[in-house]
Design a protein around this motif. Structure first.
Motif, PDB file in Angstrom:
ATOM      1  N   GLY A 178     -62.682  72.028  82.250  1.00  0.00           N
ATOM      2  CA  GLY A 178     -64.133  72.182  82.382  1.00  0.00           C
ATOM      3  C   GLY A 178     -64.733  71.124  83.290  1.00  0.00           C
ATOM      4  N   ARG A 179     -64.216  69.923  83.226  1.00  0.00           N
ATOM      5  CA  ARG A 179     -64.745  68.849  84.077  1.00  0.00           C
ATOM      6  C   ARG A 179     -64.121  68.856  85.470  1.00  0.00           C
ATOM      7  NH1 ARG A 179     -64.044  63.361  82.096  1.00  0.00           N
ATOM      8  NH2 ARG A 179     -65.224  62.916  83.974  1.00  0.00           N
ATOM      9  N   LEU A 180     -62.922  69.403  85.578  1.00  0.00           N
ATOM     10  CA  LEU A 180     -62.280  69.453  86.900  1.00  0.00           C
ATOM     11  C   LEU A 180     -62.894  70.544  87.774  1.00  0.00           C
ATOM     12  CD1 LEU A 180     -58.529  68.990  85.867  1.00  0.00           C
ATOM     13  CD2 LEU A 180     -59.972  67.344  87.080  1.00  0.00           C
ATOM     14  N   ARG A 181     -63.404  71.578  87.141  1.00  0.00           N
ATOM     15  CA  ARG A 181     -64.054  72.651  87.888  1.00  0.00           C
ATOM     16  C   ARG A 181     -65.345  72.135  88.532  1.00  0.00           C
ATOM     17  NH1 ARG A 181     -66.765  75.986  85.670  1.00  0.00           N
ATOM     18  NH2 ARG A 181     -67.041  77.187  87.571  1.00  0.00           N
ATOM     19  N   GLY A 182     -65.747  72.860  89.581  1.00  0.00           N
ATOM     20  CA  GLY A 182     -67.052  72.573  90.165  1.00  0.00           C
ATOM     21  C   GLY A 182     -67.081  71.358  91.061  1.00  0.00           C
ATOM     22  N   GLN A 183     -65.906  70.834  91.390  1.00  0.00           N
ATOM     23  CA  GLN A 183     -65.847  69.674  92.278  1.00  0.00           C
ATOM     24  C   GLN A 183     -64.696  69.864  93.242  1.00  0.00           C
ATOM     25  OE1 GLN A 183     -66.442  65.894  90.301  1.00  0.00           O
ATOM     26  NE2 GLN A 183     -66.388  66.966  88.352  1.00  0.00           N
ATOM     27  N   VAL A 184     -64.753  69.107  94.322  1.00  0.00           N
ATOM     28  CA  VAL A 184     -63.649  69.135  95.276  1.00  0.00           C
ATOM     29  C   VAL A 184     -62.817  67.889  95.070  1.00  0.00           C
ATOM     30  CG1 VAL A 184     -62.979  69.193  97.699  1.00  0.00           C
ATOM     31  CG2 VAL A 184     -65.029  70.408  96.947  1.00  0.00           C
ATOM     32  N   HIS A 185     -61.557  68.093  94.784  1.00  0.00           N
ATOM     33  CA  HIS A 185     -60.634  66.981  94.593  1.00  0.00           C
ATOM     34  C   HIS A 185     -59.830  66.795  95.881  1.00  0.00           C
ATOM     35  CE1 HIS A 185     -61.503  67.422  90.310  1.00  0.00           C
ATOM     36  NE2 HIS A 185     -61.525  68.700  90.595  1.00  0.00           N
ATOM     37  N   ALA A 186     -59.253  65.634  96.012  1.00  0.00           N
ATOM     38  CA  ALA A 186     -58.465  65.362  97.210  1.00  0.00           C
ATOM     39  C   ALA A 186     -57.022  65.137  96.813  1.00  0.00           C
ATOM     40  CB  ALA A 186     -59.015  64.142  97.934  1.00  0.00           C
ATOM     41  N   PHE A 187     -56.122  65.857  97.450  1.00  0.00           N
ATOM     42  CA  PHE A 187     -54.706  65.715  97.124  1.00  0.00           C
ATOM     43  C   PHE A 187     -53.971  65.005  98.255  1.00  0.00           C
ATOM     44  CE2 PHE A 187     -50.328  67.196  97.477  1.00  0.00           C
ATOM     45  CZ  PHE A 187     -49.845  66.808  96.230  1.00  0.00           C
ATOM     46  N   GLY A 188     -53.172  64.026  97.849  1.00  0.00           N
ATOM     47  CA  GLY A 188     -52.294  63.356  98.808  1.00  0.00           C
ATOM     48  C   GLY A 188     -53.031  62.433  99.751  1.00  0.00           C
ATOM     49  N   THR A 189     -52.252  61.806 100.614  1.00  0.00           N
ATOM     50  CA  THR A 189     -52.832  60.817 101.520  1.00  0.00           C
ATOM     51  C   THR A 189     -53.767  61.469 102.537  1.00  0.00           C
ATOM     52  OG1 THR A 189     -50.868  61.039 102.878  1.00  0.00           O
ATOM     53  CG2 THR A 189     -50.919  59.180 101.359  1.00  0.00           C
ATOM     54  N   GLU A 190     -53.592  62.762 102.750  1.00  0.00           N
ATOM     55  CA  GLU A 190     -54.466  63.447 103.718  1.00  0.00           C
ATOM     56  C   GLU A 190     -55.792  63.856 103.107  1.00  0.00           C
ATOM     57  OE1 GLU A 190     -52.316  66.717 105.390  1.00  0.00           O
ATOM     58  OE2 GLU A 190     -51.806  65.450 107.096  1.00  0.00           O
ATOM     59  N   GLY A 191     -55.911  63.713 101.782  1.00  0.00           N
ATOM     60  CA  GLY A 191     -57.153  64.123 101.136  1.00  0.00           C
ATOM     61  C   GLY A 191     -57.379  65.615 101.217  1.00  0.00           C
ATOM     62  N   ARG A 192     -56.309  66.360 101.064  1.00  0.00           N
ATOM     63  CA  ARG A 192     -56.393  67.826 101.169  1.00  0.00           C
ATOM     64  C   ARG A 192     -57.298  68.370 100.069  1.00  0.00           C
ATOM     65  NH1 ARG A 192     -52.458  70.307 104.069  1.00  0.00           N
ATOM     66  NH2 ARG A 192     -51.066  68.532 103.886  1.00  0.00           N
ATOM     67  N   PRO A 193     -58.291  69.191 100.387  1.00  0.00           N
ATOM     68  CA  PRO A 193     -59.230  69.656  99.353  1.00  0.00           C
ATOM     69  C   PRO A 193     -58.556  70.557  98.320  1.00  0.00           C
ATOM     70  CG  PRO A 193     -60.104  70.053 101.559  1.00  0.00           C
ATOM     71  CD  PRO A 193     -58.684  69.650 101.732  1.00  0.00           C
ATOM     72  N   VAL A 194     -58.857  70.286  97.060  1.00  0.00           N
ATOM     73  CA  VAL A 194     -58.331  71.072  95.941  1.00  0.00           C
ATOM     74  C   VAL A 194     -59.504  71.575  95.105  1.00  0.00           C
ATOM     75  CG1 VAL A 194     -56.943  71.038  93.826  1.00  0.00           C
ATOM     76  CG2 VAL A 194     -56.208  69.699  95.803  1.00  0.00           C
ATOM     77  N   ILE A 195     -59.512  72.871  94.853  1.00  0.00           N
ATOM     78  CA  ILE A 195     -60.486  73.482  93.945  1.00  0.00           C
ATOM     79  C   ILE A 195     -59.738  73.942  92.699  1.00  0.00           C
ATOM     80  CG2 ILE A 195     -62.047  75.445  93.612  1.00  0.00           C
ATOM     81  CD1 ILE A 195     -63.195  73.416  95.494  1.00  0.00           C
ATOM     82  N   VAL A 196     -60.344  73.704  91.552  1.00  0.00           N
ATOM     83  CA  VAL A 196     -59.723  74.068  90.280  1.00  0.00           C
ATOM     84  C   VAL A 196     -60.492  75.232  89.665  1.00  0.00           C
ATOM     85  CG1 VAL A 196     -59.203  73.264  87.941  1.00  0.00           C
ATOM     86  CG2 VAL A 196     -58.953  71.692  89.898  1.00  0.00           C
TER      87      VAL A 196
END
Ligand code: SF4
Length: 235
Positions: A178-196
């Protein structure tokens, strides 16, 4: 590339979370049966990565599998979907997201303009946990380098994480879905956008949540910068 991604995220006025979690442990790159050092997944091309997974015995899950589930789709896709682990049917077929949940995932992708074979789909674990239990940390620690290598090889512009388990393990956090949704996370050193978003199997049980999943999909579409292909609302 990382700079460009962070510019996009800022332009969309979206909060960025950076993965704090687990890094793959090179000491785990060991063949459990022979005890010999295995070639790190990070050094493998697609063919060698696929055969390393097919023969992998790094964790105990290898003993119960029918087939490994490597991943499927366009290896140059702009969008990559990450799930949890194979279920019974996936284990039988060797493919991720089959059955009713797979059909709903296909519909979700279609809603934002993608055929299933236009994205790349892979799981955190490549072998089925018994009775579909949650993956254990040691199993994730063994298997995650394969997924990390797949992500590096595909080089997607956006990752869509479906379900709590996939999101928590990929992002290295125990924050609720519930808290991970609705935000853009960054994966890895490249900061690849992740949506949950929610797992399609959950959406089949809780159809009222499809509206929230639709918002997540629109956010994926925003990040991909393709607002011209908005499709039907998920039904
Ligand atoms: S789950 Fe992953 S690490 Fe464990 S045996 Fe299967 S492929 Fe290897």
């Amino acid at each position: 590339m990382a700079r460009q991604r962070s510019d996009v995220l800022k332009a969309l006025d979206l909060e960025v979370w950076v993965r704090r979690g687990r890094k793959s442990d090179p000491s785990r790159e060991v063949d459990a049966e022979s005890g010999r050092a295995a070639e790190p997944a990070a050094a493998l091309d697609w063919d060698r990565l696929e055969s390393a997974v097919a023969g992998c015995v790094k964790c105990a899950l290898h003993a119960g599998r029918t087939r490994t589930v490597f991943g499927v789709g366009d290896r140059q896709a702009g969008l990559m979907v990450v799930g949890e682990a194979p279920g019974a049917e996936e284990d039988r077929q060797g493919l991720p997201f089959v059955g009713r949940a797979g059909q709903l995932l296909n519909a979700m992708l279609q809603a934002i303009g993608f055929a299933r074979d236009e994205v790349y789909i892979a799981n955190v674990l490549k072998c089925r946990p018994p009775n579909n239990r949650d993956p254990r940390p040691d199993e994730v620690g063994c298997c995650l380098p394969y997924l990390e290598r797949q992500i590096a090889l595909v080089d997607p512009r956006v990752i869509l994480c479906v379900g709590r388990i996939a999101a928590q393990n990929l992002l290295g956090t125990d924050v609720s879905l519930g808290r991970l949704r609705g935000q853009v996370h960054a994966f890895g050193t490249e900061g690849r956008p992740v949506i949950v978003t929610y797992h399609p199997a959950y959406l089949l049980r809780s159809p009222a949540e499809k509206a929230k999943a639709w918002q997540d999909l629109l956010r994926v579409q925003d990040l991909l910068g393709d607002t011209a292909t908005v499709g039907e609302r998920i039904s």
